[in-house]
Motif scaffolding. Structure first.
Motif: not given
Length: 458
Positions: A114-118, A125-127
């Protein structure tokens, strides 16, 4: 300082607008691509053709710069903001000093795959976890994307359900933005100017469409998968270096929902189908020889650039509106010659040493060219008729070679045979082959040999 001696065929990028041309001058705007056609009697002035309008006229060399080829550079990335597997805290430290809209994408350590956009916003910082669902990616289950490139493109323009639009990519160390490099060198085209038409083929990696780019008919290869697109970036980079009348010409690339590679449109399709659908009654032996020469000249040029094609076959030769054959699909083209992807090798076209030891060279391309000659003179038959791949491998290794196709001129068959010498060093290079084909052409129709007669008297 303008370089004052450009050869015909050189591509240039306009440095500014020239909107009010005098009679005989060419109209162009900043960023337009122009091709030099000829020198003029006046120093520093050239006759040029506009790549998109097709118009010709005089230009002043000081107003344009040469369009540069891209260097093959492993650090060029379509996704410079992708940092691979890093932890949340690591991502946070990379997004310092905090700046609204500064972002990166990482692979989740807790949920591999899975990917996370930070994203940095108002000092924190929102993940956002990117969920993989039904072969698509989504953050909020309302907006779905084929790939990360797509997703980032969307959130750079629309806030959607995240806290801020993505304003500034945090580049991974050691990567360069392909988008920036392409646009600097004039290879990035504008999606707004492209009209896509019908699907004209399914490649292994995506569809190929017919289209129109600023009034020029083009073919567009679309590649949706990020990883594949990244691999094709290398092919495209190789293509920016190549300019020859017998190679399919790259016009540029578009980055939008993946990668689109835009080339000239070859209206008559590939050589196999061309020959199969027309047959002996329509295509005479002079035309067959002309096709053989076209391909040979394209390959002689690749040979001079020390590039190995690796997949030369009639299916990868395309025919233009005015019946010129051009080599295409540099998909397997590599500057180096070690690749262990045996499964993909086209056995019937691949030289024995390349099949066994993966030794690819211009000489293994010459072997494939011999097979291609056989395809041409048999009007598009499948080589080694009625033999299985395993039989072909075993028998060729033992010295078996195909018979001449029906009605094939003996001199052409002897060229095939010399291309199929077991020892690579005994095979001729493309330069030698072209000289021999030129002589054949002379015999068949005196005065219509290669347009580029060798001046060396050979």
């Amino acid at each position: 300082m303008a370089k004052m001696s450009w050869a015909a065929g050189t591509q240039c990028v306009a440095k500014g607008d020239h909107k009010k041309p005098k009679p005989g001058e060419l109209l162009y705007r900043k960023g337009d691509i122009l091709t030099i056609v000829d020198t003029t009697t006046k120093k520093g002035f050239y006759r040029a053709r506009h790549n998109t309008t097709g118009e010709e006229g005089i230009i002043n060399a000081t107003n344009v710069r040469e369009r540069e080829a891209l260097r093959v550079d492993p650090s060029l990335s379509l996704m410079p903001w992708f940092h691979g597997k890093i932890s949340g805290p690591e991502a946070v430290s990379k997004l310092q000093p905090a700046e609204d809209g500064l972002f990166l994408v990482r692979e989740s350590i807790r949920h591999p795959g899975d990917y996370v956009l930070c994203v940095s916003v108002s000092g924190e910082v929102i993940h956002y976890r990117v969920i993989y669902q039904d072969n698509k990616l989504t953050i909020d289950k309302t907006q779905y994307f084929y790939n990360l490139i797509d997703m980032i493109e969307f959130y750079s323009k629309n806030k959607g359900s995240i806290a801020t639009t993505l304003l500034k990519p945090k580049q991974k160390q050691g990567t360069k933005s392909a988008e920036l490099e392409l646009s600097k060198n004039g290879w990035l085209l504008d999606i707004e100017k492209l009209t896509l038409g019908e699907n004209i083929g399914e490649g292994e990696f995506g569809a190929v469409y017919e289209g129109v780019y600023m009034s020029q008919r083009v073919a567009v290869k679309t590649i949706k998968c990020d990883v594949t697109a990244q691999a094709f970036l290398q092919e495209t980079t190789v293509m920016t270096k190549l300019q020859h009348k017998n190679l399919v010409r790259l016009l540029g690339v578009i980055l939008h929902k993946g990668l689109h590679i835009v080339t000239e449109l070859m209206t008559k399709g590939n050589l196999v189908n061309f020959l199969r659908t027309r047959g002996r009654s329509v295509v005479n032996s002079v035309q067959l020889l002309r096709f053989s020469l076209d391909v040979c000249e394209g390959m002689e040029y690749l040979e001079s650039k020390k590039l190995v094609h690796r997949d030369l076959a009639a299916r990868n030769v395309l025919i233009s509106d005015d019946n010129v054959a051009k080599v295409s699909d540099f998909g397997l083209t590599k500057v180096d010659s070690k690749v262990s992807d045996k499964a993909k090798l086209p056995v019937k076209w691949t030289a024995p040493e390349a099949l066994k030891k993966e030794k690819f060279s211009t000489k293994s391309d010459v072997w494939s060219y011999g097979i291609l000659l056989w395809e041409i003179f048999s009007y598009g038959r499948q080589p080694y008729p009625k033999m299985s791949l395993q039989e072909v491998k075993d028998k060729v290794e033992q010295g078996y070679r195909m018979e001449a196709p029906e009605d094939c001129p003996p001199s052409v068959y002897s060229l095939m045979r010399v291309c199929w010498e077991q020892e690579p060093r005994k095979r001729p290079g493309f330069h030698k082959l072209r000289e021999k084909l030129d002589r054949e052409m002379e015999k068949l129709s005196p005065g219509s040999g290669s347009k580029y007669q060798d001046q060396t008297g050979s």
